[in-house]
Write a protein that holds these residues in place. Structure first.
Motif, mmCIF file in Angstrom:
data_model
loop_
_atom_site.group_PDB
_atom_site.id
_atom_site.type_symbol
_atom_site.label_atom_id
_atom_site.label_comp_id
_atom_site.label_asym_id
_atom_site.label_seq_id
_atom_site.Cartn_x
_atom_site.Cartn_y
_atom_site.Cartn_z
ATOM 1 N N ASP A 159 45.510 85.087 156.617
ATOM 2 C CA ASP A 159 44.399 84.218 156.260
ATOM 3 C C ASP A 159 43.459 84.947 155.302
ATOM 4 O O ASP A 159 43.236 86.145 155.410
ATOM 5 C CB ASP A 159 43.835 83.716 157.587
ATOM 6 N N THR A 160 42.940 84.233 154.352
ATOM 7 C CA THR A 160 42.146 84.833 153.263
ATOM 8 C C THR A 160 40.849 85.461 153.756
ATOM 9 O O THR A 160 40.455 86.510 153.247
ATOM 10 C CB THR A 160 41.787 83.771 152.197
ATOM 11 N N GLN A 161 40.204 84.843 154.716
ATOM 12 C CA GLN A 161 38.948 85.388 155.220
ATOM 13 C C GLN A 161 39.184 86.738 155.914
ATOM 14 O O GLN A 161 38.438 87.694 155.690
ATOM 15 C CB GLN A 161 38.288 84.408 156.188
ATOM 16 N N ARG A 162 40.226 86.813 156.717
ATOM 17 C CA ARG A 162 40.540 88.083 157.395
ATOM 18 C C ARG A 162 40.861 89.160 156.366
ATOM 19 O O ARG A 162 40.413 90.295 156.475
ATOM 20 C CB ARG A 162 41.697 87.917 158.374
ATOM 21 N N LYS A 163 41.635 88.815 155.344
ATOM 22 C CA LYS A 163 42.001 89.777 154.313
ATOM 23 C C LYS A 163 40.751 90.287 153.586
ATOM 24 O O LYS A 163 40.610 91.481 153.340
ATOM 25 C CB LYS A 163 42.984 89.151 153.326
ATOM 26 N N ALA A 164 39.842 89.399 153.273
ATOM 27 C CA ALA A 164 38.599 89.788 152.610
ATOM 28 C C ALA A 164 37.778 90.712 153.507
ATOM 29 O O ALA A 164 37.212 91.711 153.030
ATOM 30 C CB ALA A 164 37.790 88.556 152.228
ATOM 31 N N THR A 165 37.716 90.409 154.792
ATOM 32 C CA THR A 165 36.994 91.253 155.747
ATOM 33 C C THR A 165 37.629 92.634 155.822
ATOM 34 O O THR A 165 36.937 93.657 155.797
ATOM 35 C CB THR A 165 36.980 90.597 157.138
ATOM 36 N N GLU A 166 38.964 92.681 155.914
ATOM 37 C CA GLU A 166 39.674 93.957 155.970
ATOM 38 C C GLU A 166 39.397 94.795 154.723
ATOM 39 O O GLU A 166 39.175 96.003 154.818
ATOM 40 C CB GLU A 166 41.185 93.733 156.099
ATOM 41 N N GLU A 167 39.406 94.161 153.560
ATOM 42 C CA GLU A 167 39.157 94.879 152.312
ATOM 43 C C GLU A 167 37.730 95.431 152.264
ATOM 44 O O GLU A 167 37.502 96.548 151.816
ATOM 45 C CB GLU A 167 39.440 93.986 151.101
ATOM 46 N N ARG A 168 36.760 94.648 152.725
ATOM 47 C CA ARG A 168 35.362 95.102 152.782
ATOM 48 C C ARG A 168 35.220 96.303 153.710
ATOM 49 O O ARG A 168 34.563 97.283 153.388
ATOM 50 C CB ARG A 168 34.461 93.970 153.277
ATOM 51 N N GLU A 169 35.850 96.208 154.887
ATOM 52 C CA GLU A 169 35.771 97.303 155.858
ATOM 53 C C GLU A 169 36.437 98.563 155.310
ATOM 54 O O GLU A 169 35.913 99.660 155.451
ATOM 55 C CB GLU A 169 36.403 96.882 157.184
ATOM 56 N N ALA A 170 37.589 98.406 154.682
ATOM 57 C CA ALA A 170 38.303 99.557 154.117
ATOM 58 C C ALA A 170 37.483 100.207 153.009
ATOM 59 O O ALA A 170 37.479 101.434 152.876
ATOM 60 C CB ALA A 170 39.665 99.137 153.598
ATOM 61 N N ALA A 171 36.780 99.409 152.228
ATOM 62 C CA ALA A 171 35.964 99.942 151.132
ATOM 63 C C ALA A 171 34.816 100.799 151.667
ATOM 64 O O ALA A 171 34.332 101.693 150.973
ATOM 65 C CB ALA A 171 35.436 98.806 150.268
ATOM 66 N N ALA A 172 34.395 100.550 152.892
ATOM 67 C CA ALA A 172 33.293 101.304 153.486
ATOM 68 C C ALA A 172 33.750 102.653 154.048
ATOM 69 O O ALA A 172 32.931 103.485 154.412
ATOM 70 C CB ALA A 172 32.635 100.480 154.586
ATOM 71 N N VAL A 173 35.059 102.865 154.111
ATOM 72 C CA VAL A 173 35.596 104.115 154.649
ATOM 73 C C VAL A 173 35.631 105.165 153.546
ATOM 74 O O VAL A 173 36.097 104.904 152.443
ATOM 75 C CB VAL A 173 37.011 103.881 155.231
ATOM 76 N N ASN A 174 35.118 106.360 153.863
ATOM 77 C CA ASN A 174 35.128 107.460 152.901
ATOM 78 C C ASN A 174 35.365 108.774 153.636
ATOM 79 O O ASN A 174 35.414 108.793 154.869
ATOM 80 C CB ASN A 174 33.820 107.481 152.096
ATOM 81 N N GLU A 175 35.512 109.847 152.878
ATOM 82 C CA GLU A 175 35.787 111.166 153.478
ATOM 83 C C GLU A 175 34.717 111.557 154.492
ATOM 84 O O GLU A 175 35.032 112.086 155.555
ATOM 85 C CB GLU A 175 35.884 112.244 152.395
ATOM 86 N N GLY A 176 33.455 111.298 154.159
ATOM 87 C CA GLY A 176 32.368 111.662 155.072
ATOM 88 C C GLY A 176 32.452 110.932 156.397
ATOM 89 O O GLY A 176 32.286 111.540 157.455
ATOM 90 N N ALA A 177 32.728 109.637 156.352
ATOM 91 C CA ALA A 177 32.835 108.849 157.584
ATOM 92 C C ALA A 177 34.009 109.332 158.423
ATOM 93 O O ALA A 177 33.914 109.425 159.656
ATOM 94 C CB ALA A 177 32.991 107.368 157.245
ATOM 95 N N LEU A 178 35.113 109.657 157.768
ATOM 96 C CA LEU A 178 36.292 110.111 158.501
ATOM 97 C C LEU A 178 36.114 111.541 159.024
ATOM 98 O O LEU A 178 36.595 111.869 160.113
ATOM 99 C CB LEU A 178 37.540 109.983 157.630
#
Length: 127
Positions: free
Chosen positions: A1-20
């Motif tokens: 579903d497009t909404q879930r995919k958009a949410t997943e992409e937004r969440e993934a974009a927020a992940v960075n080396e510092g957060a990990l």
């Protein structure tokens, strides 16, 4: 579903080396990551990460990239041609971060009996 995919992409974009890196040094997050790994990843990597079907996660080599974000991306998107499913649609965002943080702590632990090295040699993560 497009909404879930958009949410997943937004969440993934927020992940960075510092957060990990923060996830890798937070005991509560590591506990979650260890549990997620135990439930989902041991068939490919064994209970201690030394590799089975999937690569050894305890050595100084990484097949897909070299960073924590690369680990996260591999977990999230999977490696279908190697039999690893995409965990992004299965796990919650905090679980993805936790398991990526946990897996990053395995690097350079060199568990005895580990699968032969695959990929490029990379530096140990500084935790």
């Amino acid at each position: 579903d497009t909404q879930r995919k958009a949410t997943e992409e937004r969440e993934a974009a927020a992940v960075n080396e510092g957060a990990l890196a923060a996830a890798a040094s937070n005991q509560a997050t590591l506990s979650v990551g260890r549990d997620v790994f135990a439930r989902n990843c041991i068939s490919g990597h064994t209970e201690d990460g030394r590799g089975l079907v999937g690569p050894n996660l305890t050595d100084d080599f990484q097949i897909h990239g070299a960073s924590r974000v690369d680990l996260y991306t591999t977990i999230r998107k999977g490696v279908v041609e190697k039999g690893m499913i995409a965990w992004g649609p299965v796990l919650q965002p905090d679980e993805l971060i936790a398991v990526a943080g946990f897996v990053s702590t395995l690097r350079h632990s060199n568990v005895a009996g580990g699968k032969a090295a695959e990929g490029a040699k990379v530096e140990p993560f500084v935790h």
